[in-house]
Design a protein around this motif. Structure first.
Motif, PDB file in Angstrom:
ATOM      1  N   THR A  91       0.824  -1.245   0.056  1.00 13.48           N
ATOM      2  CA  THR A  91      -0.092  -0.085   0.019  1.00 13.48           C
ATOM      3  C   THR A  91       0.925   1.174  -0.050  1.00 13.48           C
ATOM      4  O   THR A  91       0.525   2.354  -0.451  1.00 13.48           O
ATOM      5  CB  THR A  91      -1.183  -0.247   1.183  1.00 13.48           C
ATOM      6  OG1 THR A  91      -1.854  -1.181   0.891  1.00 13.48           O
ATOM      7  CG2 THR A  91      -2.029   0.968   1.409  1.00 13.48           C
ATOM      8  N   ILE A  95       0.100   4.405  -2.072  1.00 17.35           N
ATOM      9  CA  ILE A  95      -0.094   5.592  -1.552  1.00 17.35           C
ATOM     10  C   ILE A  95       0.852   6.825  -2.182  1.00 17.35           C
ATOM     11  O   ILE A  95       0.182   7.861  -2.529  1.00 17.35           O
ATOM     12  CB  ILE A  95       0.117   5.690   0.047  1.00 17.35           C
ATOM     13  CG1 ILE A  95      -0.957   4.863   0.719  1.00 17.35           C
ATOM     14  CG2 ILE A  95       0.480   7.038   0.556  1.00 17.35           C
ATOM     15  CD1 ILE A  95      -0.729   4.827   2.284  1.00 17.35           C
ATOM     16  N   TYR A 172      -5.400   2.370  12.071  1.00 13.36           N
ATOM     17  CA  TYR A 172      -5.017   0.939  12.360  1.00 13.36           C
ATOM     18  C   TYR A 172      -5.559   0.447  13.325  1.00 13.36           C
ATOM     19  O   TYR A 172      -5.733  -0.943  13.408  1.00 13.36           O
ATOM     20  CB  TYR A 172      -3.650   1.419  12.962  1.00 13.36           C
ATOM     21  CG  TYR A 172      -2.603   0.340  13.102  1.00 13.36           C
ATOM     22  CD1 TYR A 172      -2.595  -0.796  12.195  1.00 13.36           C
ATOM     23  CD2 TYR A 172      -1.317   0.537  13.783  1.00 13.36           C
ATOM     24  CE1 TYR A 172      -1.691  -1.977  12.323  1.00 13.36           C
ATOM     25  CE2 TYR A 172      -0.344  -0.589  13.996  1.00 13.36           C
ATOM     26  CZ  TYR A 172      -0.604  -1.865  13.121  1.00 13.36           C
ATOM     27  OH  TYR A 172       0.175  -2.846  13.060  1.00 13.36           O
ATOM     28  N   ALA A 198      -5.280   1.341   4.128  1.00 17.17           N
ATOM     29  CA  ALA A 198      -4.497   0.093   4.345  1.00 17.17           C
ATOM     30  C   ALA A 198      -5.143  -0.947   5.376  1.00 17.17           C
ATOM     31  O   ALA A 198      -4.981  -2.163   5.168  1.00 17.17           O
ATOM     32  CB  ALA A 198      -3.169   0.652   4.847  1.00 17.17           C
ATOM     33  N   SER A 236      -1.123  -5.129  -2.856  1.00 20.43           N
ATOM     34  CA  SER A 236      -2.288  -4.166  -2.451  1.00 20.43           C
ATOM     35  C   SER A 236      -2.823  -3.528  -3.901  1.00 20.43           C
ATOM     36  O   SER A 236      -2.669  -4.179  -4.964  1.00 20.43           O
ATOM     37  CB  SER A 236      -1.896  -2.974  -2.036  1.00 20.43           C
ATOM     38  OG  SER A 236      -1.192  -3.326  -0.714  1.00 20.43           O
TER      39      SER A 236
HETATM   40  C1  LIG Z   1      -1.908   3.146   8.073  1.00 17.87           C
HETATM   41  C2  LIG Z   1      -1.015   2.663   7.004  1.00 17.87           C
HETATM   42  N1  LIG Z   1      -1.018   3.086   5.940  1.00 17.87           N
HETATM   43  C3  LIG Z   1      -0.069   2.532   4.978  1.00 17.87           C
HETATM   44  C4  LIG Z   1       0.429   1.331   5.429  1.00 17.87           C
HETATM   45  C5  LIG Z   1       1.601   0.588   4.260  1.00 17.87           C
HETATM   46  O1  LIG Z   1       1.131  -0.389   3.837  1.00 17.87           O
HETATM   47  P1  LIG Z   1       2.272  -1.522   3.157  1.00 17.87           P
HETATM   48  O2  LIG Z   1       2.814  -2.108   4.183  1.00 17.87           O
HETATM   49  O3  LIG Z   1       1.174  -2.494   2.518  1.00 17.87           O
HETATM   50  O4  LIG Z   1       2.799  -0.862   2.375  1.00 17.87           O
HETATM   51  C6  LIG Z   1       0.522   0.900   6.674  1.00 17.87           C
HETATM   52  C7  LIG Z   1       1.325  -0.303   7.042  1.00 17.87           C
HETATM   53  O5  LIG Z   1       1.481  -0.658   8.187  1.00 17.87           O
HETATM   54  C8  LIG Z   1      -0.340   1.426   7.408  1.00 17.87           C
HETATM   55  O6  LIG Z   1      -0.394   1.001   8.786  1.00 17.87           O
END
Ligand SMILES: Cc1ncc(COP(=O)(O)O)c(C=O)c1O
Length: 491
Positions: A91, A95, A172, A198, A236
């Motif tokens: 993600t 993002i 989260y 996420a 993702s």
């Molecule tokens: C709130 C939030 N956004 C984005 C991410 C990034 O996701 P990824 O680990 O798939 O790159 C995370 C990962 O822990 C997250 O907690």
């Protein structure tokens, strides 16, 4: 008839592998035959047979026109998007794509301060200026929630020229704001809404869960299928609604940020996860919700532990909750969340999602069973009775979260400025040039460009003292920090 039971990408890759073509292309391990045998046996022939590359019959994530295009179209249909882009860069990659699709150098983007580090990285790469919104802090749990409709209104009123509004939804910890209303407000200014989803892939598929970004009418959403949706780690999706966003630009940017050696294991796992969510998600998620709610009620019967539920709702930032997240407050046991994390590991071989000074977070997903949750309850009951008679090491009467530091320079200017290293305790009052965060969850305590305060330093020390995973600076021992060089007048 719905086509959601189809898996064009996985089926295409599997059929290709079953034909056992003679490969003169990468990957050079050639179905594992050129690989260390111990690893080959461990990982298995099937997985290795589909560890392939973008040869003509298997399409190309950078220019989808075949099985990847079909799989992305099915995902778009399942998630209510106009377009879905698969990401093999997690993600984080999705993002960065969202932000770089709407922002260029000097453009403003409105973001909550408790964002994941990928958002700040994208702000540095794009040269955008962040306009920070204070997230609401939960005074009982010591965690950040989302942003309120009032703060969004205020931010847009002061910065109607912003190129985007970024919202974390749900957080989260599973708390959602009033996303529909936030989208309405932003759209009244013609500002696109980008959602960090996420922690919310599953919410789209069940009406007892908060509404998803696409249901709320958001313009883009970066969604971790791998976290809670059943695909493999690192896979993702990026969902896009047309109107304020150009899908062609999104395709160019995601391609710029993506490896040319895209993993077909990850891509195939996205295809099958989408099928499962679209065809069976509602029933499976109903079971997960029941399992989590039962566990929550049982935890709340254990002396010294609390697991918050619907009672958290009703403030401006707590509009909805995902009950599958168990935020277990251990403060009344007089020990930190991290001590509990270690205790659970050592005594019950349980690994939690994360811990902080006051809480542990356990997630209940499609992969859980009654038996596993019974073990968690046994462990927590044992922990509570063991700790009831021991000395308390975490006796704070209220939680402590430092104020958000002042941003003195744009994160990009700070990142590229001339810097110097100073001792940790002499850094208060200086502008920091690096990130400091606790991971997980990866939310920065300091970002490049912010003025370090004594309060930040003690917060970092408190996290380190509790063995929490504070990361970021070049000096991992925290003896020193990198700050912007000050040029003093020459005498
Ligand atoms: C709130 C939030 N956004 C984005 C991410 C990034 O996701 P990824 O680990 O798939 O790159 C995370 C990962 O822990 C997250 O907690």
């Amino acid at each position: 008839m719905s086509r959601q039971h189809l898996t064009p990408l996985f089926t295409g890759v599997r059929n290709h592998a079953e034909k056992q073509p003679i490969q003169f292309h990468i990957p050079g391990h050639k179905q594992g035959k050129g690989m260390d045998p111990e690893f080959r046996q461990f990982i298995g022939e099937n997985a290795l047979s589909i560890d392939l590359i973008n040869i003509e019959p298997l399409d190309d994530l950078h220019h989808p026109h075949g099985i990847i295009k079909e799989a992305q179209e099915l995902a778009a249909e399942a998630f209510g998007a106009d377009h879905t882009f698969f990401s093999v860069q997690g993600t984080s990659g999705a993002i960065m794509t969202m932000i770089m699709s709407v922002c260029g150098p000097g453009d403003k983007i409105i973001v909550p301060r408790n964002v994941h580090k990928s958002i700040m990285s994208a702000i540095i790469f794009s040269g955008a200026t962040p306009i920070f919104i204070h997230p609401e802090i939960d005074p009982v749990l010591g965690i950040s929630h989302g942003i309120t409709t009032d703060s969004v209104e205020k931010a847009l009123d002061s910065h109607p020229d912003a190129k985007g509004l970024l919202v974390i939804n749900p957080t989260y910890f599973g708390i959602a704001g009033n996303l529909k209303k936030i989208v309405e407000i932003a759209h009244s200014y013609d500002v696109p809404v980008l959602v960090d989803e996420a922690h919310g892939v599953h919410i789209h598929f069940h009406n007892q869960l908060p509404i998803s970004a696409m249901q709320a009418g958001a313009d883009m959403a970066a969604t971790s299928v791998h976290k809670l949706g059943g695909s493999m780690t690192q896979s993702s999706i990026l969902n896009v609604k047309e109107g304020l966003i150009s899908p062609k630009r999104v395709q160019s940017i995601i391609s710029m940020l993506t490896t040319t050696s895209t993993s077909y294991l990850l891509l195939s796992s996205l295809d099958v996860a989408r099928k499962q969510l679209a065809t069976k998600g509602e029933q499976l998620i109903s079971e997960v919700i029941t399992l989590a709610e039962t566990t929550r009620a049982r935890i709340n019967k254990i002396d010294g532990l609390t697991c918050v539920g619907d009672e958290i709702l009703g403030t401006k930032a707590t509009f909805d909750i995902d009950p599958t997240k168990l935020i277990i407050s251990v403060r009344d046991l007089g020990i930190s969340g991290h001590e509990v994390e270690i205790w659970l590991r050592e005594h019950y071989s349980i690994e939690v999602e994360m811990s902080d000074l006051y809480n542990i977070l356990c997630i209940v997903t499609l992969g859980d069973t009654h038996e596993k949750l019974d073990i968690l309850i046994d462990a927590l009951s044992q922990l509570a009775s063991d700790k009831a008679n021991t000395t308390k090491t975490n006796q704070r009467s209220s939680v402590y979260v430092p104020n958000i530091p002042t941003l003195a320079l744009s994160p990009r200017d700070a990142f590229y400025a001339e810097t110097e290293v100073v001792p940790f305790h002499e850094s208060a009052g200086r502008i920091i040039a690096e990130f400091i965060m606790v991971y997980p969850p990866g939310i920065p305590i300091l970002i490049p460009g912010e003025i370090v305060t004594e309060e930040n330093l003690s917060y970092i020390e408190e996290n380190l003292k509790n063995d929490l995973p504070v990361q970021g600076p070049e000096d991992a021992t925290f003896q020193s920090l990198r700050v912007i060089k000050e040029h003093r007048a020459i005498r």
